[in-house]
Design an enzyme around this catalytic site. Structure first.
Site, PDB file in Angstrom:
ATOM      1  N   TYR A 144       0.852  -1.194   0.000  1.00 53.79           N
ATOM      2  CA  TYR A 144       0.000   0.000   0.000  1.00 53.79           C
ATOM      3  C   TYR A 144       0.884   1.238   0.000  1.00 53.79           C
ATOM      4  CZ  TYR A 144      -3.415   3.476   1.630  1.00 53.79           C
ATOM      5  OH  TYR A 144      -4.229   4.582   1.754  1.00 53.79           O
ATOM      6  N   ASP A 239       9.249   2.874  -0.128  1.00 56.32           N
ATOM      7  CA  ASP A 239       8.203   3.494   0.678  1.00 56.32           C
ATOM      8  C   ASP A 239       8.449   3.071   2.124  1.00 56.32           C
ATOM      9  OD1 ASP A 239       5.983   4.234   2.083  1.00 56.32           O
ATOM     10  OD2 ASP A 239       4.527   3.478   0.616  1.00 56.32           O
ATOM     11  N   LYS A 267       4.307   8.880   9.065  1.00 53.71           N
ATOM     12  CA  LYS A 267       4.085   8.291  10.395  1.00 53.71           C
ATOM     13  C   LYS A 267       5.079   8.787  11.451  1.00 53.71           C
ATOM     14  CE  LYS A 267       1.014   4.861   8.614  1.00 53.71           C
ATOM     15  NZ  LYS A 267       1.052   4.239   7.319  1.00 53.71           N
TER      16      LYS A 267
HETATM   17  C1  LIG Z   1       0.385   4.692   5.959  1.00 54.63           C
HETATM   18  C2  LIG Z   1       1.103   4.417   4.683  1.00 54.63           C
HETATM   19  C3  LIG Z   1       1.015   5.258   3.570  1.00 54.63           C
HETATM   20  C4  LIG Z   1       0.040   6.389   3.493  1.00 54.63           C
HETATM   21  O1  LIG Z   1       0.277   7.355   4.441  1.00 54.63           O
HETATM   22  P1  LIG Z   1      -0.933   8.371   4.811  1.00 54.63           P
HETATM   23  O2  LIG Z   1      -0.291   9.343   5.735  1.00 54.63           O
HETATM   24  O3  LIG Z   1      -1.991   7.520   5.452  1.00 54.63           O
HETATM   25  O4  LIG Z   1      -1.386   8.970   3.545  1.00 54.63           O
HETATM   26  C5  LIG Z   1       1.830   5.006   2.499  1.00 54.63           C
HETATM   27  N1  LIG Z   1       2.679   3.975   2.484  1.00 54.63           N
HETATM   28  C6  LIG Z   1       2.778   3.136   3.531  1.00 54.63           C
HETATM   29  C7  LIG Z   1       3.773   2.023   3.481  1.00 54.63           C
HETATM   30  C8  LIG Z   1       1.987   3.319   4.656  1.00 54.63           C
HETATM   31  O5  LIG Z   1       2.039   2.452   5.653  1.00 54.63           O
END
Ligand SMILES: *Cc1c(COP(=O)(O)O)cnc(C)c1O
Length: 427
Positions: A144, A239, A267
């Site tokens: 994701y 990511d 995060k």
């Molecule tokens: C949480 C997450 C996102 C998206 O971040 P948001 O702040 O919710 O838009 C993208 N990539 C990964 C791996 C994530 O865990």
């Protein structure tokens, strides 16, 4: 445990907000349970509207490595907010945060702040396309990267290599340039590179997936991606929105010693406030406006309150380096879950990388989205509900990751282990 006020709040919210939630997984529909309405948090504990307390392993989806309401963070945030919540101009603290991030993650030479992980990945892909002059992006099934159109793609049938939209409202045209590979399967990536390598702008990957549940990268998979990106001239984008500052001070790229061209963060670097950032090679990042032709912007990007929370969090992480200790505690939990499951003769695999883990009710190896999806999620739901009754909050979906924070002390871990054993007796 009773939830009359949480339920009432949820019913009221449903009349006002789609599904009653501002992000789908908060509905708890994945575990067939009524949603919790959070009131406050302190350390490893979360308190709901009804006064129930939970030992929290959700930790704001991994954003809170020092637990809830860490006093150093909240005091700094209050002070920053009192001086103005936003200016739409540059502030000194943004560069201080950038410097901390760059000092931790050597592959990041230049960094830009945004407001979410979604924005970070979307923008990293734009600059990768601008740099390479190519269109296609290769992602992995089950990873994701936020909810931008092009990345909400799933694997198509065997006949097509380009992704299909995984959400209504995304035109097929918008996922036409998204290729879908299988995590931990370099052959799948090599095949896609053979076919589309000349138009491949980037390979984007969660180096340790957390959004299909934790899956460990195996057998040099990440190193193989680096080689395939080099061979095709595509950029490698990690990511690290979850793994950044979580698995190591230098992120998963330090843990696995693989250097991406661009890295996305979120995060933890916001200390629980809305945040994202992307950065990497200076020659690529230089293409961003106003230096270059790739447009990207944000009214509140690098917001001083957020940047302050991030700065305090990262300074503490730099000085305390709790990562080995957190990993050891998560390791104890994982071992006890497997032990209790064995005693109860229930098939369980706990996939863990450092302080992130997922409990899969399965007796096969978990290596990719397909094997993760074959786990028994109904049973996970029961596990979740039984633990919740005992005051332990896991992520409200078997496809997600549990996180250990510095506030999950040995005593808290011991309490959790007792709850785990009692749950397996009842499963
Ligand atoms: C949480 C997450 C996102 C998206 O971040 P948001 O702040 O919710 O838009 C993208 N990539 C990964 C791996 C994530 O865990």
């Amino acid at each position: 445990m009773d939830f009359p006020l949480s339920r009432e709040a949820a019913v009221r919210a449903e009349e006002l907000i789609p599904g009653g939630v501002n992000s789908p997984v908060r509905s708890f529909s994945g575990v067939d349970a009524p949603p919790i309405t959070a009131l406050k948090g302190e350390g490893s504990f979360l308190l709901d509207l009804d006064g129930n307390t939970y030992l929290d392993y959700l930790m704001c989806w991994g954003a809170l490595i020092f637990g809830h309401a860490d006093p150093e963070v909240t005091e700094a945030v209050a002070e920053a907010a009192a001086g103005g919540t936003g200016f739409g101009l540059s502030t000194a603290v943004e560069a201080e945060l950038a410097e901390l991030i760059i000092s931790a993650i050597p592959s990041i030479e230049r960094l830009r702040m945004v407001n979410s992980g979604t924005e970070a990945v979307m923008s990293a892909i734009r600059v990768a396309r601008g740099f390479t002059g190519r269109n296609a992006v290769l992602k992995f099934e089950g990873c994701y990267h936020g909810h931008s159109d092009a990345l909400l793609a799933k694997a198509g049938s065997g006949l097509r290599t380009f992704g299909l939209p995984s959400s209504a409202g995304v035109p097929e045209d918008f996922t036409r340039h998204t290729l879908i590979g299988r995590f931990n399967d370099l052959d799948s990536v090599e095949d896609l590179c053979m076919e589309h390598g000349e138009d491949l702008a980037a390979i984007v990957v969660e180096p340790v997936p957390g959004n299909m549940g934790v899956v460990e990268p195996r057998n040099g998979f990440l190193r193989g991606l680096r080689e395939l990106a080099d061979r095709t001239g595509a950029l490698l984008i990690f990511d690290e929105v979850i793994t950044g500052f979580r698995v190591e001070w230098g992120g998963a790229q330090t843990l696995y010693a693989v250097t991406p061209d661009l890295t996305c963060l979120g995060k933890i670097i916001g200390g629980g406030l809305p945040v994202g950032a992307f950065g990497g090679r200076a020659d690529v990042m230089r293409l961003l406006a106003p230096e270059g032709p790739v447009y990207q912007a944000g009214t509140l990007s690098g917001n001083p309150v957020v940047a302050t929370a991030g700065k305090i969090t990262l300074e503490r992480l730099r000085d305390e380096r709790p990562h080995d200790e957190l990993a050891a505690r998560a390791g104890r939990l994982a071992a006890e879950i497997e032990k209790a499951a064995r005693a109860a003769e229930i098939p369980v695999r706990v996939e863990r990388v450092r302080s992130m883990f997922t409990t899969y009710f399965a007796d096969h190896e978990i290596t990719d989205a397909a094997s993760a999806q074959m786990a028994d999620f109904e049973r996970y739901g029961r596990f979740f509900r039984l633990l919740l009754e005992r005051g332990v909050l896991l992520p409200p979906s078997g496809h997600e990751t549990a996180f250990v924070s510095t506030c999950h002390t040995d005593d808290r871990i011991a309490e959790t282990i007792r709850a785990i054993h009692s749950v397996f007796d009842a499963l």
